[in-house]
Design an enzyme around this catalytic site. Structure first.
Site, PDB file in Angstrom:
ATOM      1  CG  PHE A 106      -5.998   4.923   0.530  1.00 14.78           C
ATOM      2  CD1 PHE A 106      -7.271   5.089   1.052  1.00 14.78           C
ATOM      3  CD2 PHE A 106      -5.568   5.785  -0.463  1.00 14.78           C
ATOM      4  CE1 PHE A 106      -8.104   6.097   0.576  1.00 14.78           C
ATOM      5  CE2 PHE A 106      -6.383   6.797  -0.945  1.00 14.78           C
ATOM      6  CZ  PHE A 106      -7.654   6.957  -0.424  1.00 14.78           C
TER       7      PHE A 106
ATOM      8  CB  THR B 152      -4.667  10.005  -0.356  1.00 17.34           C
ATOM      9  OG1 THR B 152      -5.134  11.361  -0.354  1.00 17.34           O
ATOM     10  CG2 THR B 152      -5.052   9.363   0.979  1.00 17.34           C
TER      11      THR B 152
END
Length: 376
Positions: free
Chosen positions: A283, A281
């Site tokens: 961020f 992921t």
């Protein structure tokens, strides 16, 4: 009838003349730009261009040629505008953008907020970027985190924007438009889900599994093997782990990280349940200040386009003509206007660079509601 070689010679002659006429048109367009700059006129005159397209189309002899001529002149006028935007930037227009370049972000004295609770992936991303001993606190939702920095309760927020398997985090894109906050950094961390429950729990005990909806999706193959389990979505993977410990019910389990399980006193029942073992992921680090690192190399913007054929195409051409590499584009519906979209674009560059200033000038003139979301 002329041979193919003879026809090609004739076409080459026409092409040579087209190049000469093109360069003459660009020269005259530059003079028009000089006049507009001296007299404070806008570069992009949408009504004038519509009238011009209608006029040249009427001079063509067939319907096919009418469409072709319009397409050609759309390109010619777009290129003429780009020359004029360059002249505007050279004349000092848009010489300063409302962002301040800084040598370093003040990460040592910063107060940082992340969504979820202790053990959240957002916390892991925050600690990777700011260090494990950073001054931090957590809130329940992405919106709560954005409000925290807007109100000054935190200097920075760390929030997920994109997952390698699930794609864009749509809510974050909407929040970036809603709040006057700006991206100043990013980091990418691996995402490894586990199934966690109370110590001593057996898989046969489980009836309900809690986690963030996207995490349940990312472990769908494993969960589908246990079709009798009810899957229940909550705000965050770590919040799911916390709930299991608070409820003290062996019929419940959480999909969360091994770290979240450890923090909340759970036992990892099954490790590495991701569908994709390379799941990660991205961020973003967000603040309420209009600042950017002087060595920043990526820019995020958003804009709306007129609901007309070719609008997006012409806007994206500003990246091509300024030799800027566009790395990502996303779209989100515009609230209250059915079937109209807001586009989010990431591209390589720094706000201090002339090519970036020139592209932004053109985008601002020709789009609706252009916003610079950050340079990082």
């Amino acid at each position: 009838m002329a041979t193919l070689a003879e026809l090609r010679i004739q076409i080459d002659a026409v092409d040579d003349e087209l190049v000469r006429l093109f360069e003459e048109r660009v020269r005259l367009g530059g003079q028009v730009g000089d006049y507009k700059i001296q007299n404070g006129m806008k570069i992009f005159d949408r009504q004038r261009e519509r009238e011009k397209l209608k006029d040249v189309a009427e001079k063509a002899s067939t319907e096919f040629n009418k469409k072709g001529v319009q397409e050609l002149f759309e390109q010619l006028m777009a290129m003429s505008r780009k020359v004029q935007y360059q002249k505007l930037v050279e004349a000092g227009a848009l010489g300063r953008l409302p962002f301040i370049g800084v040598k370093e972000l003040d990460t040592q004295n910063a107060r940082v907020v992340f969504p979820g609770t202790e053990g959240a992936y957002s916390q892991a991303a925050m600690e990777y970027y700011f260090g494990e001993k950073c001054n931090s606190f957590y809130v329940r939702t992405f919106r709560d985190a954005m409000e925290s920095i807007e109100e000054g309760a935190a200097d920075f927020a760390v929030l997920p924007i994109e997952n390698s398997t699930a794609g864009a985090v749509d809510e974050m894109y909407d929040l970036l438009v809603e709040f006057e906050n700006y991206i100043v950094g990013e980091t990418i961390i691996p995402i490894t889900h586990t199934l966690a429950g109370l110590p001593g729990t057996e898989l046969s005990d489980i009836e309900r599994v809690y986690s963030k909806g996207v995490a349940l999706m990312q472990a769908s193959r494993f969960l589908d093997e246990h079709s009798g389990w009810q899957q229940i979505s909550v705000a965050n993977t770590a919040i799911a782990a916390k709930k299991i410990m608070e409820d003290k019910d062996k019929s419940q389990a959480a999909v969360c990280s091994a770290n979240a399980a450890k923090i909340h006193g759970l036992e990892v029942l099954v490790d590495n349940i991701n569908d994709d073992p390379n799941n990660s992921t991205r961020f973003i680090v967000v603040t309420n200040q209009k600042i950017f690192h002087k060595d920043a190399k990526k820019i995020s913007i958003c804009f709306e386009v007129p609901h007309e054929s070719g609008s997006l195409y012409h806007l994206l051409s500003h990246f091509i003509y300024n030799d800027l590499n566009m790395t990502k584009i996303e779209s989100r519906p515009v609230e209250g206007r059915n079937w109209e979209y807001r586009f989010f674009v990431d591209f390589e560059g720094n706000l201090a660079e002339p090519a970036v200033k020139n592209a932004i000038r053109g985008l601002r003139e020709e789009s609706r509601s252009l916003r610079i979301l950050g340079n990082y």
